[in-house]
Design a protein around this motif. Sequence first.
Motif, PDB file in Angstrom:
ATOM      1  N   ARG A 129      -7.630   4.357 -11.028  1.00 45.01           N
ATOM      2  CA  ARG A 129      -6.811   5.553 -10.755  1.00 45.01           C
ATOM      3  C   ARG A 129      -6.549   5.700  -9.259  1.00 45.01           C
ATOM      4  O   ARG A 129      -5.437   6.077  -8.852  1.00 45.01           O
ATOM      5  N   TRP A 130      -7.547   5.401  -8.453  1.00 44.46           N
ATOM      6  CA  TRP A 130      -7.375   5.456  -6.998  1.00 44.46           C
ATOM      7  C   TRP A 130      -6.301   4.470  -6.560  1.00 44.46           C
ATOM      8  O   TRP A 130      -5.418   4.799  -5.764  1.00 44.46           O
ATOM      9  N   ALA A 131      -6.374   3.248  -7.073  1.00 43.59           N
ATOM     10  CA  ALA A 131      -5.388   2.232  -6.704  1.00 43.59           C
ATOM     11  C   ALA A 131      -3.990   2.611  -7.181  1.00 43.59           C
ATOM     12  O   ALA A 131      -2.996   2.402  -6.464  1.00 43.59           O
ATOM     13  N   ALA A 132      -3.903   3.155  -8.398  1.00 40.90           N
ATOM     14  CA  ALA A 132      -2.597   3.531  -8.951  1.00 40.90           C
ATOM     15  C   ALA A 132      -1.913   4.592  -8.094  1.00 40.90           C
ATOM     16  O   ALA A 132      -0.677   4.611  -7.986  1.00 40.90           O
ATOM     17  N   ASP A 133      -2.698   5.452  -7.482  1.00 44.43           N
ATOM     18  CA  ASP A 133      -2.135   6.500  -6.623  1.00 44.43           C
ATOM     19  C   ASP A 133      -1.700   5.967  -5.262  1.00 44.43           C
ATOM     20  O   ASP A 133      -1.041   6.690  -4.501  1.00 44.43           O
ATOM     21  N   ARG A 134      -2.062   4.704  -4.958  1.00 36.43           N
ATOM     22  CA  ARG A 134      -1.816   4.161  -3.621  1.00 36.43           C
ATOM     23  C   ARG A 134      -1.176   2.771  -3.668  1.00 36.43           C
ATOM     24  O   ARG A 134      -1.372   1.970  -2.755  1.00 36.43           O
ATOM     25  N   VAL A 135      -0.421   2.491  -4.704  1.00 38.42           N
ATOM     26  CA  VAL A 135       0.149   1.153  -4.851  1.00 38.42           C
ATOM     27  C   VAL A 135       0.996   0.773  -3.639  1.00 38.42           C
ATOM     28  O   VAL A 135       0.871  -0.332  -3.093  1.00 38.42           O
ATOM     29  N   ILE A 136       1.851   1.661  -3.198  1.00 38.07           N
ATOM     30  CA  ILE A 136       2.727   1.348  -2.062  1.00 38.07           C
ATOM     31  C   ILE A 136       1.904   1.141  -0.795  1.00 38.07           C
ATOM     32  O   ILE A 136       2.144   0.198  -0.020  1.00 38.07           O
ATOM     33  N   GLU A 137       0.912   1.981  -0.581  1.00 37.47           N
ATOM     34  CA  GLU A 137       0.054   1.843   0.599  1.00 37.47           C
ATOM     35  C   GLU A 137      -0.703   0.518   0.582  1.00 37.47           C
ATOM     36  O   GLU A 137      -0.848  -0.152   1.621  1.00 37.47           O
ATOM     37  N   LEU A 138      -1.183   0.104  -0.576  1.00 35.63           N
ATOM     38  CA  LEU A 138      -2.011  -1.092  -0.672  1.00 35.63           C
ATOM     39  C   LEU A 138      -1.192  -2.381  -0.739  1.00 35.63           C
ATOM     40  O   LEU A 138      -1.590  -3.406  -0.179  1.00 35.63           O
ATOM     41  N   ALA A 139      -0.070  -2.328  -1.457  1.00 36.28           N
ATOM     42  CA  ALA A 139       0.711  -3.540  -1.709  1.00 36.28           C
ATOM     43  C   ALA A 139       2.007  -3.604  -0.925  1.00 36.28           C
ATOM     44  O   ALA A 139       2.673  -4.638  -0.916  1.00 36.28           O
TER      45      ALA A 139
END
Length: 303
Positions: A129-139
Amino acid sequence: MSLDEATRAAVDAARAPGVPTLRDLGVDRARKVVAGMARGFRGPAPAERREVSIGGSGRGVLLVPAEPVTALVVHFHGGGWTLGAPEQHEAFGAALATAAGAAVLLPGYRLAPEHPFPAAIEDAWAAVRWAADRVIELAGSNVPLIVSGDSAGGNLAAVVARRARDGGGPTIAHQLLAYPALDPAGTTPSYLDPDNQLIFDADLLRWFWAQYAAGADRADPDLVPLRAELGGLPPATVLLAEHDVLSDEGRAYAAALAAAGVPSRVHTVAGQAHGFLTMVGALPGAVEGVALLADAVRVGVPR
């Protein structure tokens, strides 16, 4: 038995007279041994390596390739829910990131027996859920989100894919399951086959389950994904080793997914034993395994 030369050498060294098994070592010493082994694995250097604070366990490692990123893969490490850490899977994570053109997030999670079932699942679900909220930031862009895991981590990936389905999101595009541990019963032919009793043998897998699931309901689908309702899950790629106690479980899960209408594809890598995928730079079979998963990230499973 048709193990490749490098795998045979590793098995012979691990089973030499006087060499204790991981189970014989106990949890603390086994963790140190596994950490030392991981230092011998070497993957390509990613364009970016970043330590991140995430949901659940509160830590993880992000590996990003140089080329435009096509997906964000959240990969849960193996180790019987008892051993391992994100940094010990970096060679594999970097290899997958490079081959797939994907950002790879390696989350940590609480380990048994200090933190038994369902602590690892709660941490894995929080990380997704944390990653899903930050996909643009991470990828770097709004790319598809993929869950992945090897062995015990494959169990966690399967569970969080189902939680995402049942919770109305986040949307999971694909699940990559490498020799997943899916059922503690341990009664399949591959589990009992003498040729599969290698480094990760039936006794060690039973010991891992005992650390993780002591006192748990063995009918709980969060513990035993093979018992779950599987319809509506994301497509799956299941990667197996030819000589592995868990190979029948992986095949059964892929078949159950297909029967539930979920596109699934199984790849069995010849000459390999359990754990081969993450031994990048040590076992040639890891190259083939990474390439198969990278192709699944780029192309997916036909619907």
